[in-house]
Design a protein around this motif. Structure first.
Motif, PDB file in Angstrom:
ATOM      1  N   VAL A 185       0.833  -1.210   0.000  1.00  0.00           N
ATOM      2  CA  VAL A 185       0.000   0.000   0.000  1.00  0.00           C
ATOM      3  C   VAL A 185       0.860   1.249   0.000  1.00  0.00           C
ATOM      4  O   VAL A 185       0.668   2.164  -0.811  1.00  0.00           O
ATOM      5  N   GLN A 186       1.852   1.307   0.892  1.00  0.00           N
ATOM      6  CA  GLN A 186       2.734   2.473   0.972  1.00  0.00           C
ATOM      7  C   GLN A 186       3.549   2.634  -0.312  1.00  0.00           C
ATOM      8  O   GLN A 186       3.715   3.755  -0.822  1.00  0.00           O
ATOM      9  N   ILE A 187       4.055   1.510  -0.833  1.00  0.00           N
ATOM     10  CA  ILE A 187       4.859   1.556  -2.053  1.00  0.00           C
ATOM     11  C   ILE A 187       4.024   2.053  -3.231  1.00  0.00           C
ATOM     12  O   ILE A 187       4.456   2.922  -4.000  1.00  0.00           O
ATOM     13  N   SER A 188       2.820   1.534  -3.369  1.00  0.00           N
ATOM     14  CA  SER A 188       1.949   1.913  -4.488  1.00  0.00           C
ATOM     15  C   SER A 188       1.500   3.368  -4.380  1.00  0.00           C
ATOM     16  O   SER A 188       1.420   4.079  -5.386  1.00  0.00           O
ATOM     17  N   ALA A 189       1.193   3.810  -3.164  1.00  0.00           N
ATOM     18  CA  ALA A 189       0.759   5.196  -2.969  1.00  0.00           C
ATOM     19  C   ALA A 189       1.896   6.168  -3.286  1.00  0.00           C
ATOM     20  O   ALA A 189       1.696   7.176  -3.980  1.00  0.00           O
ATOM     21  N   PHE A 190       3.090   5.856  -2.786  1.00  0.00           N
ATOM     22  CA  PHE A 190       4.252   6.724  -3.017  1.00  0.00           C
ATOM     23  C   PHE A 190       4.611   6.769  -4.501  1.00  0.00           C
ATOM     24  O   PHE A 190       4.683   7.838  -5.112  1.00  0.00           O
ATOM     25  N   GLY A 191       4.825   5.596  -5.103  1.00  0.00           N
ATOM     26  CA  GLY A 191       5.200   5.535  -6.512  1.00  0.00           C
ATOM     27  C   GLY A 191       4.103   6.030  -7.424  1.00  0.00           C
ATOM     28  O   GLY A 191       4.364   6.732  -8.411  1.00  0.00           O
ATOM     29  N   GLY A 192       2.848   5.690  -7.100  1.00  0.00           N
ATOM     30  CA  GLY A 192       1.727   6.116  -7.921  1.00  0.00           C
ATOM     31  C   GLY A 192       1.562   7.621  -7.966  1.00  0.00           C
ATOM     32  O   GLY A 192       1.330   8.201  -9.030  1.00  0.00           O
ATOM     33  N   MET A 193       1.712   8.275  -6.828  1.00  0.00           N
ATOM     34  CA  MET A 193       1.567   9.728  -6.788  1.00  0.00           C
ATOM     35  C   MET A 193       2.719  10.433  -7.495  1.00  0.00           C
ATOM     36  O   MET A 193       2.527  11.450  -8.168  1.00  0.00           O
ATOM     37  N   PHE A 194       3.934   9.885  -7.362  1.00  0.00           N
ATOM     38  CA  PHE A 194       5.078  10.490  -8.057  1.00  0.00           C
ATOM     39  C   PHE A 194       4.874  10.399  -9.569  1.00  0.00           C
ATOM     40  O   PHE A 194       5.046  11.392 -10.295  1.00  0.00           O
ATOM     41  N   LEU A 195       4.478   9.221 -10.051  1.00  0.00           N
ATOM     42  CA  LEU A 195       4.257   9.048 -11.488  1.00  0.00           C
ATOM     43  C   LEU A 195       3.060   9.858 -11.975  1.00  0.00           C
ATOM     44  O   LEU A 195       3.059  10.359 -13.106  1.00  0.00           O
ATOM     45  N   LEU A 196       2.043   9.994 -11.133  1.00  0.00           N
ATOM     46  CA  LEU A 196       0.883  10.803 -11.500  1.00  0.00           C
ATOM     47  C   LEU A 196       1.293  12.262 -11.710  1.00  0.00           C
ATOM     48  O   LEU A 196       0.817  12.927 -12.637  1.00  0.00           O
ATOM     49  N   MET A 197       2.199  12.747 -10.871  1.00  0.00           N
ATOM     50  CA  MET A 197       2.694  14.115 -11.023  1.00  0.00           C
ATOM     51  C   MET A 197       3.521  14.264 -12.295  1.00  0.00           C
ATOM     52  O   MET A 197       3.486  15.312 -12.956  1.00  0.00           O
ATOM     53  N   VAL A 198       4.271  13.225 -12.660  1.00  0.00           N
ATOM     54  CA  VAL A 198       5.023  13.245 -13.921  1.00  0.00           C
ATOM     55  C   VAL A 198       4.048  13.383 -15.093  1.00  0.00           C
ATOM     56  O   VAL A 198       4.264  14.187 -16.017  1.00  0.00           O
ATOM     57  N   PHE A 199       2.959  12.619 -15.051  1.00  0.00           N
ATOM     58  CA  PHE A 199       1.938  12.675 -16.097  1.00  0.00           C
ATOM     59  C   PHE A 199       1.257  14.040 -16.142  1.00  0.00           C
ATOM     60  O   PHE A 199       1.141  14.655 -17.215  1.00  0.00           O
ATOM     61  N   PHE A 200       0.801  14.520 -14.986  1.00  0.00           N
ATOM     62  CA  PHE A 200       0.126  15.817 -14.933  1.00  0.00           C
ATOM     63  C   PHE A 200       1.053  16.946 -15.389  1.00  0.00           C
ATOM     64  O   PHE A 200       0.620  17.884 -16.061  1.00  0.00           O
ATOM     65  N   ASN A 201       2.327  16.864 -15.004  1.00  0.00           N
ATOM     66  CA  ASN A 201       3.279  17.908 -15.359  1.00  0.00           C
ATOM     67  C   ASN A 201       3.435  18.023 -16.871  1.00  0.00           C
ATOM     68  O   ASN A 201       3.673  19.114 -17.398  1.00  0.00           O
ATOM     69  N   PHE A 202       3.274  16.902 -17.565  1.00  0.00           N
ATOM     70  CA  PHE A 202       3.377  16.914 -19.025  1.00  0.00           C
ATOM     71  C   PHE A 202       2.057  17.320 -19.669  1.00  0.00           C
ATOM     72  O   PHE A 202       2.015  18.210 -20.522  1.00  0.00           O
TER      73      PHE A 202
ATOM     74  N   ILE B 166      -3.243  20.230  -7.065  1.00  0.00           N
ATOM     75  CA  ILE B 166      -4.640  20.192  -6.611  1.00  0.00           C
ATOM     76  C   ILE B 166      -5.327  18.920  -7.098  1.00  0.00           C
ATOM     77  O   ILE B 166      -6.007  18.218  -6.329  1.00  0.00           O
ATOM     78  N   LEU B 167      -5.138  18.601  -8.369  1.00  0.00           N
ATOM     79  CA  LEU B 167      -5.771  17.411  -8.943  1.00  0.00           C
ATOM     80  C   LEU B 167      -5.232  16.129  -8.312  1.00  0.00           C
ATOM     81  O   LEU B 167      -6.000  15.206  -7.998  1.00  0.00           O
ATOM     82  N   ALA B 168      -3.916  16.075  -8.115  1.00  0.00           N
ATOM     83  CA  ALA B 168      -3.294  14.870  -7.542  1.00  0.00           C
ATOM     84  C   ALA B 168      -3.763  14.651  -6.102  1.00  0.00           C
ATOM     85  O   ALA B 168      -4.126  13.533  -5.720  1.00  0.00           O
ATOM     86  N   LEU B 169      -3.763  15.709  -5.303  1.00  0.00           N
ATOM     87  CA  LEU B 169      -4.204  15.591  -3.914  1.00  0.00           C
ATOM     88  C   LEU B 169      -5.692  15.250  -3.833  1.00  0.00           C
ATOM     89  O   LEU B 169      -6.116  14.453  -2.990  1.00  0.00           O
ATOM     90  N   GLY B 170      -6.479  15.861  -4.710  1.00  0.00           N
ATOM     91  CA  GLY B 170      -7.912  15.567  -4.735  1.00  0.00           C
ATOM     92  C   GLY B 170      -8.174  14.106  -5.066  1.00  0.00           C
ATOM     93  O   GLY B 170      -9.006  13.451  -4.429  1.00  0.00           O
ATOM     94  N   LEU B 171      -7.428  13.580  -6.038  1.00  0.00           N
ATOM     95  CA  LEU B 171      -7.579  12.175  -6.413  1.00  0.00           C
ATOM     96  C   LEU B 171      -7.160  11.251  -5.274  1.00  0.00           C
ATOM     97  O   LEU B 171      -7.820  10.243  -5.001  1.00  0.00           O
ATOM     98  N   LEU B 172      -6.065  11.616  -4.582  1.00  0.00           N
ATOM     99  CA  LEU B 172      -5.590  10.811  -3.463  1.00  0.00           C
ATOM    100  C   LEU B 172      -6.636  10.768  -2.340  1.00  0.00           C
ATOM    101  O   LEU B 172      -6.883   9.711  -1.739  1.00  0.00           O
TER     102      LEU B 172
END
Length: 338
Positions: free
Chosen positions: A115-132, A162-168
Motif C-alpha cells: 500500500v505504501q509503495i503503491s501510494a508513493f510511486g503512484g503519486m510520483f508518477l501521476l505528477m510526472v503525467f500531470f506535469n506533461f 490540486i488534482l493529484a491531492l484531490g484524487l488521493l
C-alpha cells in the motif's frame, strides 16, 4: 550495437553470476526477469530520453555508470530491504539476512508494504503525467482539441498538485480504514518529493540560461540525474514485488532486473543519440499517457490486484499508437510541403 555494448557485458556478467548461484534454472529465471523489465519499462526509457537529451555527455555517461549502480543495488536490492526494515522495525542487517535465508517471510513483509509503495510511486508518477499533460506551453497535441483544452488548465497555478491531492483523497476514502493513513502519508510524500526535485531542477535550468558557470551546469545536471533516478525507482517498485511471483531468490531477482535495467538505460541513450523523439513526435505523448495509466493502476492496486501483464500491454499499445500517429503526422507534413 555500440549503444548496447555495456548492456551486453553486464548481461554476460549477471548471467554468469546467476549460473554460479542457481545453475541453469537461475540463468533461465534471470533472462525472464530481464525481458519482463524491458517490456514493462519502454515508456520509462522514452520519458528518461526526454530528460536526458537536455543533459551533457558527461551526465549521460554518469547515467549509464553510477546511475546503473544506484538502480540495481540501491533501488532493486537495498531499498526494498530498507522498506521491510522500516515496516517491521527490524534492523537493516537482520532484514538482509532474512532476504537471503528466509525469502518467503521477506517476500510477505514486502507485500505487506504494498500500500505504501503503491501510494508513493503512484503519486510520483501521476505528477510526472500531470506535469506533461497540463503544460500550457506545449504546442503539439496528440489528442487534438481535447488535449489542447486540458493543457490550457495548466495556466491555473499549481493545478496539477490540486488534482493529484484531490484524487488521493477520493481514493483513500474507499480503502479499508486501517490502511488509509498509511496510503495518505505515503502518497503525499511521493508528491512532495516530485515537487522538490522538479522545482530544484527547474531553478538550476533557469539560472543556466546564457550562463557558462560550471557550478550552475553541474547543479542542473545533478538535479536532472536525481530526477531520473527517482523516476526509475517509481517504475521499479512494482517490478521488484512482481518478481517474487516468479522466484523468491533475491540474488536472482537482482541479477535479472539488473539486465533489464541496463538495457532500458542503453535504450534511453540510443533514443537520445538517434533523435528518435524528434522523428516520432508523439512518442513522448504516448509514453506519458502510459505513465498516467501506470500511476492509476498503482493507486487502484492498493485495493485490487492488477496483473503486471495488463500494465505491460496497455503501455505497449499506447507506445505503438503514438508511433503510428507520428508516422501519419510526418507523412501529412511532407505532403503539405510538397
Amino acid at each position: 550495437m555500440q549503444h548496447f555494448r555495456l548492456s551486453i557485458l553486464i548481461t554476460v556478467l549477471c548471467l554468469t553470476g546467476a549460473f554460479l548461484w542457481g545453475g541453469m534454472v537461475g540463468v533461465f529465471i534471470a533472462i525472464i526477469l530481464g525481458i519482463l523489465e524491458v517490456s514493462l519499462s519502454f515508456d520509462n526509457a522514452v520519458v528518461n530520453a526526454s530528460v536526458l537529451k537536455r543533459m551533457n555527455e558527461r551526465w549521460q555517461r554518469y547515467f549509464l555508470t553510477w546511475g546503473i549502480l544506484i538502480a540495481v543495488f540501491g533501488m532493486r536490492l537495498v531499498f526494498p530491504v530498507l522498506i521491510v526494515s522500516v515496516a517491521t522495525s527490524l534492523d537493516f542487517v537482520s532484514v538482509a539476512q532474512m532476504a537471503l535465508k528466509d525469502p518467503a517471510t521477506y517476500s510477505q513483509h514486502l507485500n505487506d508494504a504494498h500500500v505504501q509503495i503503491s501510494a508513493f510511486g503512484g503519486m510520483f508518477l501521476l505528477m510526472v503525467f500531470f506535469n506533461f499533460i497540463l503544460d500550457d506551453a506545449k504546442e503539439l497535441h496528440w489528442l487534438g482539441r481535447i488535449e489542447e483544452r486540458v493543457s490550457a488548465l495548466g495556466k491555473l497555478k499549481a493545478v496539477e498538485i490540486i488534482l493529484a491531492l484531490g484524487l488521493l483523497l477520493v481514493i483513500q476514502n474507499w480503502l479499508p480504514p486501517e490502511i488509509r493513513l498509511d496510503a495518505l502519508v505515503a502518497g503525499i510524500s511521493g508528491l512532495i518529493l516530485f515537487v522538490i526535485v522538479d522545482s530544484l531542477a527547474g531553478l538550476f535550468e533557469d539560472e543556466g540560461q546564457g550562463v557558462t558557470a560550471s557550478g550552475v551546469v553541474k547543479k542542473a545536471g545533478l538535479m536532472s540525474f536525481i530526477y531520473l533516478e527517482v523516476l526509475d525507482a517509481s517504475f521499479s517498485f512494482d517490478g521488484v514485488i512482481g518478481a517474487f511471483a516468479i522466484t523468491q531468490d533475491v540474488v536472482i531477482i537482482m541479477l535479472g532486473l539488473a539486465i533489464g535495467a541496463m538495457f532500458v538505460r542503453s535504450l534511453t541513450v540510443y533514443l537520445v543519440n538517434k533523435g528518435t523523439l524528434d522523428e516520432y513526435v508523439f512518442l513522448e505523448h504516448g509514453a506519458h499517457y502510459a505513465i498516467g495509466v501506470l500511476a492509476g493502476i498503482m493507486l487502484v492496486s492498493m485495493r485490487y490486484h492488477i496483473s503486471e501483464v495488463v500494465t505491460g500491454l496497455v503501455g505497449a499499445i499506447l507506445i505503438a499508437l503514438s508511433v503510428y500517429s507520428s508516422i501519419r503526422y510526418n507523412k501529412a507534413e511532407r505532403q503539405e510541403k510538397s
